[in-house]
Design an enzyme around this catalytic site. Structure first.
Site, PDB file in Angstrom:
ATOM      1  N   SER A  93      11.692  18.419  19.034  1.00 19.63           N
ATOM      2  CA  SER A  93      12.301  18.031  20.304  1.00 19.63           C
ATOM      3  C   SER A  93      13.048  16.712  20.139  1.00 19.63           C
ATOM      4  O   SER A  93      12.443  15.665  19.863  1.00 19.63           O
ATOM      5  CB  SER A  93      11.229  17.879  21.383  1.00 19.63           C
ATOM      6  N   HIS A 103      15.169  21.599  19.644  1.00 18.90           N
ATOM      7  CA  HIS A 103      14.740  21.717  21.046  1.00 18.90           C
ATOM      8  C   HIS A 103      15.383  20.593  21.863  1.00 18.90           C
ATOM      9  O   HIS A 103      15.252  19.406  21.532  1.00 18.90           O
ATOM     10  CB  HIS A 103      13.218  21.635  21.105  1.00 18.90           C
ATOM     11  N   ASP A 142      15.669  18.936  25.497  1.00 16.37           N
ATOM     12  CA  ASP A 142      15.032  18.816  26.813  1.00 16.37           C
ATOM     13  C   ASP A 142      16.026  18.265  27.813  1.00 16.37           C
ATOM     14  O   ASP A 142      16.365  17.082  27.782  1.00 16.37           O
ATOM     15  CB  ASP A 142      13.818  17.895  26.711  1.00 16.37           C
ATOM     16  N   MET A 194      16.698  17.206  31.435  1.00 16.29           N
ATOM     17  CA  MET A 194      15.934  16.798  32.625  1.00 16.29           C
ATOM     18  C   MET A 194      16.889  16.203  33.653  1.00 16.29           C
ATOM     19  O   MET A 194      17.821  15.481  33.291  1.00 16.29           O
ATOM     20  CB  MET A 194      14.894  15.743  32.246  1.00 16.29           C
ATOM     21  N   HIS A 202      15.825  23.579  26.911  1.00 14.63           N
ATOM     22  CA  HIS A 202      14.716  23.683  27.871  1.00 14.63           C
ATOM     23  C   HIS A 202      15.139  22.923  29.121  1.00 14.63           C
ATOM     24  O   HIS A 202      15.142  21.685  29.121  1.00 14.63           O
ATOM     25  CB  HIS A 202      13.462  23.077  27.212  1.00 14.63           C
ATOM     26  N   MET A 236      14.632  21.445  32.450  1.00 10.46           N
ATOM     27  CA  MET A 236      13.656  20.981  33.445  1.00 10.46           C
ATOM     28  C   MET A 236      14.465  20.433  34.615  1.00 10.46           C
ATOM     29  O   MET A 236      14.628  19.223  34.782  1.00 10.46           O
ATOM     30  CB  MET A 236      12.751  19.911  32.824  1.00 10.46           C
ATOM     31  N   MET A 282       4.080  25.431  28.778  1.00 10.81           N
ATOM     32  CA  MET A 282       3.978  23.964  28.700  1.00 10.81           C
ATOM     33  C   MET A 282       2.510  23.588  28.502  1.00 10.81           C
ATOM     34  O   MET A 282       1.637  24.042  29.242  1.00 10.81           O
ATOM     35  CB  MET A 282       4.489  23.312  29.983  1.00 10.81           C
ATOM     36  N   PHE A 303       7.987  14.056  29.877  1.00  8.33           N
ATOM     37  CA  PHE A 303       7.869  12.963  28.906  1.00  8.33           C
ATOM     38  C   PHE A 303       7.353  13.489  27.568  1.00  8.33           C
ATOM     39  O   PHE A 303       6.540  14.423  27.541  1.00  8.33           O
ATOM     40  CB  PHE A 303       6.889  11.892  29.417  1.00  8.33           C
ATOM     41  N   GLY A 304       7.780  12.835  26.495  1.00  9.25           N
ATOM     42  CA  GLY A 304       7.213  13.108  25.190  1.00  9.25           C
ATOM     43  C   GLY A 304       5.940  12.284  25.002  1.00  9.25           C
ATOM     44  O   GLY A 304       5.622  11.406  25.807  1.00  9.25           O
ATOM     45  N   GLY A 305       5.209  12.610  23.958  1.00  7.60           N
ATOM     46  CA  GLY A 305       4.077  11.787  23.554  1.00  7.60           C
ATOM     47  C   GLY A 305       2.824  11.908  24.411  1.00  7.60           C
ATOM     48  O   GLY A 305       1.954  11.043  24.360  1.00  7.60           O
ATOM     49  N   ASP A 355       4.849  23.977  24.098  1.00 10.09           N
ATOM     50  CA  ASP A 355       5.580  22.705  24.142  1.00 10.09           C
ATOM     51  C   ASP A 355       4.728  21.629  24.801  1.00 10.09           C
ATOM     52  O   ASP A 355       4.373  21.749  25.979  1.00 10.09           O
ATOM     53  CB  ASP A 355       6.879  22.932  24.936  1.00 10.09           C
ATOM     54  N   GLY A 356       4.437  20.582  24.028  1.00 12.00           N
ATOM     55  CA  GLY A 356       3.738  19.422  24.580  1.00 12.00           C
ATOM     56  C   GLY A 356       2.471  19.082  23.819  1.00 12.00           C
ATOM     57  O   GLY A 356       1.546  19.881  23.768  1.00 12.00           O
ATOM     58  N   GLY A 357       2.482  17.920  23.181  1.00  6.94           N
ATOM     59  CA  GLY A 357       1.278  17.456  22.477  1.00  6.94           C
ATOM     60  C   GLY A 357       0.911  18.286  21.262  1.00  6.94           C
ATOM     61  O   GLY A 357      -0.240  18.283  20.828  1.00  6.94           O
ATOM     62  N   GLY A 400       7.736  16.989  19.392  1.00  2.28           N
ATOM     63  CA  GLY A 400       8.622  15.840  19.486  1.00  2.28           C
ATOM     64  C   GLY A 400       8.051  14.646  18.752  1.00  2.28           C
ATOM     65  O   GLY A 400       8.432  14.347  17.609  1.00  2.28           O
ATOM     66  N   SER A 401       7.092  13.986  19.384  1.00  3.56           N
ATOM     67  CA  SER A 401       6.585  12.740  18.799  1.00  3.56           C
ATOM     68  C   SER A 401       5.901  12.974  17.449  1.00  3.56           C
ATOM     69  O   SER A 401       5.963  12.116  16.567  1.00  3.56           O
ATOM     70  CB  SER A 401       5.633  12.037  19.776  1.00  3.56           C
TER      71      SER A 401
END
Ligand code: DX5
Ligand code: ZN
Length: 217
Positions: A8, A33, A35, A37, A66, A68, A138, A144-146, A176-178, A198-199
């Site tokens: 991401s 990816h 994002d 927003m 993606h 959002m 999700m 938010f990332g991270g 997607d996420g964490g 991402g992170s």
């Protein structure tokens, strides 16, 4: 087949975005990816078509958007020249899902539906699952990332994969996420075919993104 990894760009080093994207050259089964927003559907703003029109000129990887945003219908036309491979919108943001899918399918090779962590799978009728290309689950609250992975999403992946197998559907199951090396194995063994990170990827020591991507696989 190896799982697709979708780094991401939200977590890339924005002041050297081009160099970061080039660091992903030559890695197999990789989507970028993106994002998008709107500061309304989620409390954050990112980038839009002007930035992505430049991104597309420096990479051969497939572009995975993606959205959002509150009104993804508007973006179907707005992004048609960006060269996106995949167009994912949030189920929660739309009233006329079928119409949006039909429209997006005339432009994009792949159309996806995203669900927030608290939205149950049961909101998507099975006939819709038969005509889309990707479901994005999700595993954090979007914006938010991270953030930390929500473990309950693992059962959702499993449940979705059971529906997919039972009906012989072909859609990708994207999470997607964490996502990190701590949960990737469980996600893949429960049916995820595409992991957004991402992170975890862009936080790699010495910007060695390939090692982190391999460790997710
Ligand atoms: C969050 C975005 C994600 C985000 C993931 O709303 O949809 O794609 O960039 O970032 P990590 O992997 O750091 O959770
Ligand atoms: Zn995302």
């Amino acid at each position: 087949m190896s799982v697709t990894i979708s780094p991401s760009l939200l977590s890339c080093h924005f002041l050297e975005m081009g160099a970061d994207i080039k660091r992903l050259d030559g890695i197999n089964d990789l989507w970028l990816h993106l994002d998008i927003m709107d500061g309304h559907f989620v409390p954050n703003l990112t980038f839009g078509a002007p930035v992505l029109n430049q991104v597309k000129t420096i990479t051969k990887h497939k572009l995975d958007a993606h959205f959002m945003v509150t009104n993804p219908e508007v973006y179907v036309e707005g992004f048609k020249d960006v060269g996106l491979h995949n167009f994912t919108f949030h189920w929660e943001a739309v009233t006329h899902h079928d119409r949006l899918i039909q429209h997006a399918k005339t432009i994009y090779p792949s159309v996806g539906i995203s669900l927030n962590p608290s939205t149950p799978l049961s909101v998507i009728p099975e006939y819709i699952l038969g005509k889309i290309d990707l479901v994005l689950l999700m595993s954090v609250n979007p914006g938010f990332g991270g953030q930390k992975f929500i473990p309950a999403v693992l059962d959702k992946v499993k449940e979705l994969n059971e529906i997919k197998k039972k009906n012989n559907y072909k859609f990708e199951i994207q999470v997607d996420g964490g996502v990190t090396d701590q949960n990737a194995k469980d996600l893949i063994s429960n049916g995820a075919t595409n992991l957004v990170a991402g992170s975890y990827v862009f936080g790699a020591p010495n910007m060695d993104y390939a090692t982190r991507i391999n460790s997710l696989r």
